[in-house]
Write an enzyme that holds these catalytic residues in place. Structure first.
Site, mmCIF file in Angstrom:
data_model
loop_
_atom_site.group_PDB
_atom_site.id
_atom_site.type_symbol
_atom_site.label_atom_id
_atom_site.label_comp_id
_atom_site.label_asym_id
_atom_site.label_seq_id
_atom_site.Cartn_x
_atom_site.Cartn_y
_atom_site.Cartn_z
ATOM 1 N N ARG A 60 -1.393 -43.682 41.304
ATOM 2 C CA ARG A 60 -0.202 -43.494 40.468
ATOM 3 C C ARG A 60 -0.471 -43.993 39.052
ATOM 4 O O ARG A 60 0.118 -43.508 38.086
ATOM 5 C CB ARG A 60 1.013 -44.212 41.073
ATOM 6 C CG ARG A 60 2.273 -44.118 40.205
ATOM 7 C CD ARG A 60 3.535 -44.438 40.976
ATOM 8 N NE ARG A 60 3.549 -45.792 41.488
ATOM 9 C CZ ARG A 60 3.954 -46.872 40.804
ATOM 10 N NH1 ARG A 60 4.378 -46.740 39.555
ATOM 11 N NH2 ARG A 60 3.961 -48.065 41.369
ATOM 12 N N TYR A 124 14.508 -23.625 27.634
ATOM 13 C CA TYR A 124 14.309 -23.502 29.070
ATOM 14 C C TYR A 124 15.506 -24.133 29.775
ATOM 15 O O TYR A 124 15.986 -25.205 29.391
ATOM 16 C CB TYR A 124 13.001 -24.196 29.463
ATOM 17 C CG TYR A 124 12.836 -24.414 30.943
ATOM 18 C CD1 TYR A 124 12.841 -23.334 31.829
ATOM 19 C CD2 TYR A 124 12.696 -25.692 31.464
ATOM 20 C CE1 TYR A 124 12.706 -23.529 33.199
ATOM 21 C CE2 TYR A 124 12.550 -25.907 32.823
ATOM 22 C CZ TYR A 124 12.559 -24.818 33.685
ATOM 23 O OH TYR A 124 12.436 -25.011 35.042
ATOM 24 N N ASP A 198 7.614 -28.259 22.634
ATOM 25 C CA ASP A 198 7.218 -27.621 23.889
ATOM 26 C C ASP A 198 6.303 -26.458 23.533
ATOM 27 O O ASP A 198 6.737 -25.452 22.973
ATOM 28 C CB ASP A 198 8.467 -27.136 24.636
ATOM 29 C CG ASP A 198 8.141 -26.581 26.017
ATOM 30 O OD1 ASP A 198 6.997 -26.112 26.229
ATOM 31 O OD2 ASP A 198 9.044 -26.581 26.878
ATOM 32 N N LYS A 223 2.059 -23.120 33.944
ATOM 33 C CA LYS A 223 2.084 -21.801 33.327
ATOM 34 C C LYS A 223 0.687 -21.399 32.842
ATOM 35 O O LYS A 223 -0.250 -21.339 33.614
ATOM 36 C CB LYS A 223 3.121 -21.789 32.205
ATOM 37 C CG LYS A 223 4.487 -22.380 32.604
ATOM 38 C CD LYS A 223 5.107 -21.727 33.824
ATOM 39 C CE LYS A 223 6.564 -22.107 34.035
ATOM 40 N NZ LYS A 223 6.808 -23.521 34.341
#
Length: 406
Positions: A60, A124, A198, A223
């Site tokens: 982590r 988005y 973004d 993406k």
């Protein structure tokens, strides 16, 4: 891993910058499928936790496979940029389990109760919901303004000192509107306000927001960076390295860490980024031109068409317009459903950036969580179709669209 001056083009960096000495001369970066890491002795464990010695502790907090991907993406976002001393621009990337996780880190590490985030319409859907439905529960306000008017933005920042961050999508989802990143960064920085961009739709191959002054760059790596639809992921990149230590602490506390299997797939996808983007863009402009003249289509939102309001801006700050577009069908919702149902090759799916052409209906899918009036203000009507143009033969894509539009 360093910025290699031998790379004159991004395509070479994308393939070779991920080489590492992690494992026994392996051709590909190994998958370190381990939750934790051992210490040789107590002192080594203490030193790693205190930061006195390098080394991994727990996946982590960091994982060798993930580190390679982070450094690779940072290299691409800063490719070709140098500091005043001639050295490569140092960037820090933090890979996450999803784009939403990276977004949570971005905002929660940089704002607090009483602060305001300034953004624009046509975001988005997940970003819009996070800003306007989730963050207000913690005393954070989100505000929408026309970011195409930098002078007005400057006045707003002077009037409202609670604004601490401006968040931009450029190109925006799904209108493909673009924002003058350099102009917004200038007025923001004059008021001590940070700017995040973004860059998911553009990728570092088409656009590098750090060139224009951005403080943070964000991607859904699901993406175009992955490119094959095989793994979920997100990444946040920053240029203020001391600040990124704080951001990294937030990321670890939130727990949205990337896993090494998905990271391995991401690394492989990035290697073909330039090759894929060139074909995506070539196909997209031909598809947009076909739709622009079709009698069933009232408007095509694609920043590569001269009819798009940000055509000149896009040409100025992007290498190519990209491969995502939206278009309005004249007969509204019924026409949209009929069109989607008639598709034979193009796929019905809500993502973008995969090898295949994906088609969705934003009003009932990706942006269904928004209020109808907010969707309409963002230009998301019931007849709007969003399309991510893939790598199939462009003739086959157009033939499928043509028969579905009848």
């Amino acid at each position: 891993m360093n910025h290699h001056p031998i790379f004159s083009e991004m395509a070479s960096a994308a393939i070779h910058a991920a080489q590492s000495d992690l494992g026994q001369n392996a051709h590909l970066v190994p998958v370190y499928a381990t939750s934790t890491f051992t210490f040789d002795n107590a002192r080594q464990g203490m030193d790693r936790f205190s930061g006195a010695a390098p080394g991994y502790i727990y996946s982590r907090f960091g994982n060798p496979t993930v580190t390679v991907a982070e450094e690779l993406i940072a290299i691409l976002e800063g490719f070709g940029m140098v500091q005043d001393n001639g050295q490569p621009l140092p960037l820090k990337a933090i890979l996450h389990a999803s784009g939403q996780a990276a977004m949570a880190t971005l905002f929660l590490a940089n704002i607090a109760a009483g602060d305001t985030v300034l953004t624009h319409y046509s975001l988005y859907g997940g970003t819009h919901e996070f800003l306007f439905d989730f963050l207000p529960k913690f005393g954070v306000k989100a505000l929408i303004a026309d970011l195409h008017q930098p002078e007005s933005v400057a006045e707003l920042l002077q009037q409202d000192r609670s604004i601490k961050m401006i968040h931009i999508e450029s190109p925006a989802n799904p209108s493909m509107r673009c924002v003058d990143i350099a102009a917004i960064c200038k007025v923001a920085h004059d008021c001590g306000v940070k700017v995040s961009v973004d860059n998911t739709f553009a990728t570092p191959y088409l656009q590098q927001p750090f060139r224009y002054g951005a403080d943070f760059v964000f991607h859904s790596t699901t993406k175009f960076l992955n490119g094959h639809g095989t793994a979920i992921g997100g990444v946040l990149i920053g240029k203020d390295l001391p600040l990124m230590q704080k951001v990294n602490k937030t990321a670890k506390l939130l727990g949205g860490c990337a896993n090494p299997f998905d990271t391995f797939l991401l690394i492989q996808g990035v290697k073909t980024l330039e090759l894929r983007m060139k074909q995506h863009c070539s196909n997209a402009i031909q598809v947009a031109e076909f739709l622009h003249t079709h009698p069933a289509v009232s408007i095509v939102n694609f920043n590569g068409l001269p009819s798009h309001p940000d055509y000149e801006l896009s040409a100025r700050q992007m290498r190519h317009p990209g491969a995502v577009m939206s278009f309005e069908l004249k007969d509204g919702f019924e026409a949209a459903v009929r069109f989607i149902d008639r598709l034979q090759m193009c796929l019905r799916a809500v993502s973008v950036g995969t090898l295949d052409t994906l088609v969705s209906h934003p009003a009932s899918m990706t942006h269904s969580g928004m209020k109808k009036e907010d969707r309409e203000k963002a230009g998301i009507s019931d007849g709007l179709i969003r399309m991510s143009v893939g790598l199939e033969s462009v003739g086959d894509i157009i033939r499928d669209l043509e028969q579905a539009l009848i």
